[in-house]
Design a protein around this motif. Structure first.
Motif, PDB file in Angstrom:
ATOM      1  N   PHE A 148      36.792 -14.067  30.129  1.00 27.35           N
ATOM      2  CA  PHE A 148      35.373 -14.060  29.991  1.00 27.35           C
ATOM      3  C   PHE A 148      34.846 -15.135  29.359  1.00 27.35           C
ATOM      4  O   PHE A 148      33.631 -15.287  29.259  1.00 27.35           O
ATOM      5  CB  PHE A 148      34.955 -12.680  29.687  1.00 27.35           C
ATOM      6  N   TRP A 149      35.454 -15.907  28.449  1.00 24.25           N
ATOM      7  CA  TRP A 149      35.099 -16.539  27.375  1.00 24.25           C
ATOM      8  C   TRP A 149      33.951 -17.866  28.026  1.00 24.25           C
ATOM      9  O   TRP A 149      33.025 -18.018  27.528  1.00 24.25           O
ATOM     10  CB  TRP A 149      35.972 -17.292  26.485  1.00 24.25           C
ATOM     11  N   PRO A 150      34.466 -18.546  29.174  1.00 22.71           N
ATOM     12  CA  PRO A 150      33.548 -19.427  29.759  1.00 22.71           C
ATOM     13  C   PRO A 150      32.158 -18.773  30.228  1.00 22.71           C
ATOM     14  O   PRO A 150      31.182 -19.621  30.047  1.00 22.71           O
ATOM     15  CB  PRO A 150      34.360 -20.194  31.106  1.00 22.71           C
ATOM     16  N   ALA A 151      32.347 -17.729  30.731  1.00 22.29           N
ATOM     17  CA  ALA A 151      31.149 -17.185  31.120  1.00 22.29           C
ATOM     18  C   ALA A 151      30.220 -16.476  29.806  1.00 22.29           C
ATOM     19  O   ALA A 151      28.890 -16.767  29.727  1.00 22.29           O
ATOM     20  CB  ALA A 151      31.387 -15.715  31.958  1.00 22.29           C
ATOM     21  N   LEU A 152      30.781 -15.961  28.814  1.00 20.71           N
ATOM     22  CA  LEU A 152      30.210 -15.665  27.796  1.00 20.71           C
ATOM     23  C   LEU A 152      29.371 -16.690  27.073  1.00 20.71           C
ATOM     24  O   LEU A 152      28.465 -16.927  26.371  1.00 20.71           O
ATOM     25  CB  LEU A 152      31.244 -15.077  26.844  1.00 20.71           C
ATOM     26  N   ARG A 153      30.305 -17.875  26.877  1.00 20.24           N
ATOM     27  CA  ARG A 153      29.623 -19.153  26.365  1.00 20.24           C
ATOM     28  C   ARG A 153      28.547 -19.615  26.824  1.00 20.24           C
ATOM     29  O   ARG A 153      27.361 -20.183  26.095  1.00 20.24           O
ATOM     30  CB  ARG A 153      30.654 -20.043  26.067  1.00 20.24           C
TER      31      ARG A 153
END
Length: 442
Positions: A290-295
């Motif tokens: 989920f890091w790309p979406a969270l960022r």
């Protein structure tokens, strides 16, 4: 709690054998059951609580192409076609009205983003355009605020979440489906690695195919089969008002609030930039996913630690099918709304639209949204378990696209040519090296 949904009485008898069991009585599961039953497939729809008890009755009620991820365009176009004739086909009121949806812009950056989306949409013949000046004012009657421009999709519409899913489930029953409420599916039974039955709290149903359309519960359900679905929950808070005279017919999105007129004359109000994400064990497990979406969307999310961490810890352990399951202990996910955020949203709305000054808040509620790392759903067979199909992870965009999603799931069950290319929705994208991340949309 969420909007009142007229309870749909369960069948009196548990079928001993069907062709397909659909797990989850939300709008996607109900739509899949309807399409299967209409094609002569013997199907049972099992819901642990009430039909549409969770997010299917708690969403905004938008039926939109506007600002949707381009990978969803073909499926949404099919869904809109189905919505347009839904009241007639269901012989019931779904609340669908084609009134258009407007995405208002305050900044040049946002205008540029809308124009970029519009370029993609035109490749699919979606009827959308940029509006400004007098046309924008005409679409926002009762407003004092003046936006720079807006993206308007005139063919988009709205429907009533508390009506539509029940109407679809009733139509499925009339077409021959067994609709079972307060009937939790505790797990699956496999024979030679393939689906052979489901074990419910009331007994066993033999079947050769299972469609898991369990919304925010899908990750937990699949985990018992040693299947890893990267899915988290996002809390969205919503409110509705008393009737308002002179407000907009078109639904409206802005950076401060979103609104949608209801068939009772009131409005559903929310803020898409004020979602809450509870930190739970899966937050760490799926952090890299989920890091790309969270960022990219961090400013619109509020992370918090609350009682969901302990709750999901206690629910995570495998429960034998002869024991009471987590699905029976929590029949309906009914989280508390973020009332402070809703209060701020309503104040901003009244400042922008004085026509809402005399409106009162009739109800506030919240729902847990099933989110995937790329914010598009999984509608797919699962190769590891023949006979298992998943339809989940709609990421807050599921209500409008549900009729098409249900039809696609039914196509996958029957092995007929799919209504749209399902490649982008395949389960295996999380493991086959695909660059999994959101593209665009809200």
């Amino acid at each position: 709690m969420g909007l009142f949904v007229e309870p749909l009485p369960s069948e009196n008898r548990l079928p001993s054998k069907v062709d397909v069991v659909v797990v989850g009585g939300g709008i996607v599961g109900a739509s899949a059951a309807l399409f299967l039953a209409k094609r002569g497939v013997k199907v049972a729809l099992c819901e642990k609580g009430n039909i549409a008890g969770e997010q299917s009755s708690r969403n905004w009620g938008w039926v939109r192409q506007g600002q949707r991820d381009p990978r969803e365009f073909p499926l949404m176009i099919e869904s809109l076609r189905l919505w347009e004739r839904m009241n007639e086909d269901l012989e019931s009121e779904s609340g669908f009205r084609r009134a258009g949806i407007l995405f208002a812009s305050d900044s040049d950056e946002n205008i540029a983003q809308n124009e970029a989306w519009l370029y993609e949409a035109r490749q699919h013949q979606i009827d959308a355009r940029m509006v400004s000046g007098s046309e924008l004012q005409r679409l926002t009657p009762g407003a004092d605020k003046r936006w720079k421009a807006g993206l308007f999709c005139a063919t988009d519409g709205r429907a009533e979440p508390h009506l539509a899913t029940t109407a679809i489930a009733l139509a499925a029953r009339r077409s021959g489906a067994s609709v079972l409420t307060n009937c939790a599916v505790r797990g699956l039974e496999l024979s030679a690695g393939s689906v052979s039955a489901v074990i419910t709290e009331h007994g066993r149903i033999c079947c050769s195919t299972v469609v898991v359309a369990a919304g925010a519960w899908s990750r937990r359900f699949l985990k018992d089969l040693d299947i890893t679905l990267p899915q988290l929950k996002v809390l969205g808070s919503v409110m509705r008002t008393s009737p308002v005279e002179g407000g907009p017919e078109a639904a409206l999105w802005s950076t401060e609030f979103a609104l949608r007129k209801r068939i009772d004359g009131g409005y559903t109000i929310a803020n898409g930039h004020a979602s809450v994400v509870s930190i739970v064990p899966d937050s760490f497990r799926f952090f890299a996913n989920f890091w790309p979406a969270l960022r990219s969307d961090f400013k619109n999310l509020r992370l918090r630690v609350d009682d969901r961490f302990i709750k999901e810890c206690s629910e995570s352990h495998h429960t034998p099918p002869d024991r009471i399951s987590p699905y029976e202990r929590t029949r309906v996910l009914d989280p508390a709304p973020d009332k402070a955020s809703l209060r701020r949203t309503f104040e901003r709305l009244k400042k922008a639209f004085p026509v809402f000054a005399s409106a009162t808040v009739v109800q506030q509620w919240a729902g847990l949204i099933d989110v995937t790392p790329d914010a598009i759903p999984v509608i797919s067979q699962v190769d590891a378990v023949p006979g298992l199909i998943v339809a989940t992870g709609f990421s807050g965009h599921g209500f409008g696209i549900a009729p098409g999603a249900g039809r696609l799931a039914a196509d996958l069950v029957r092995g007929t040519p799919p209504v749209v290319d399902p490649t982008d929705f395949r389960f295996s994208r999380f493991t086959d090296g695909t660059r999994v991340r959101p593209l665009t949309g809200v």
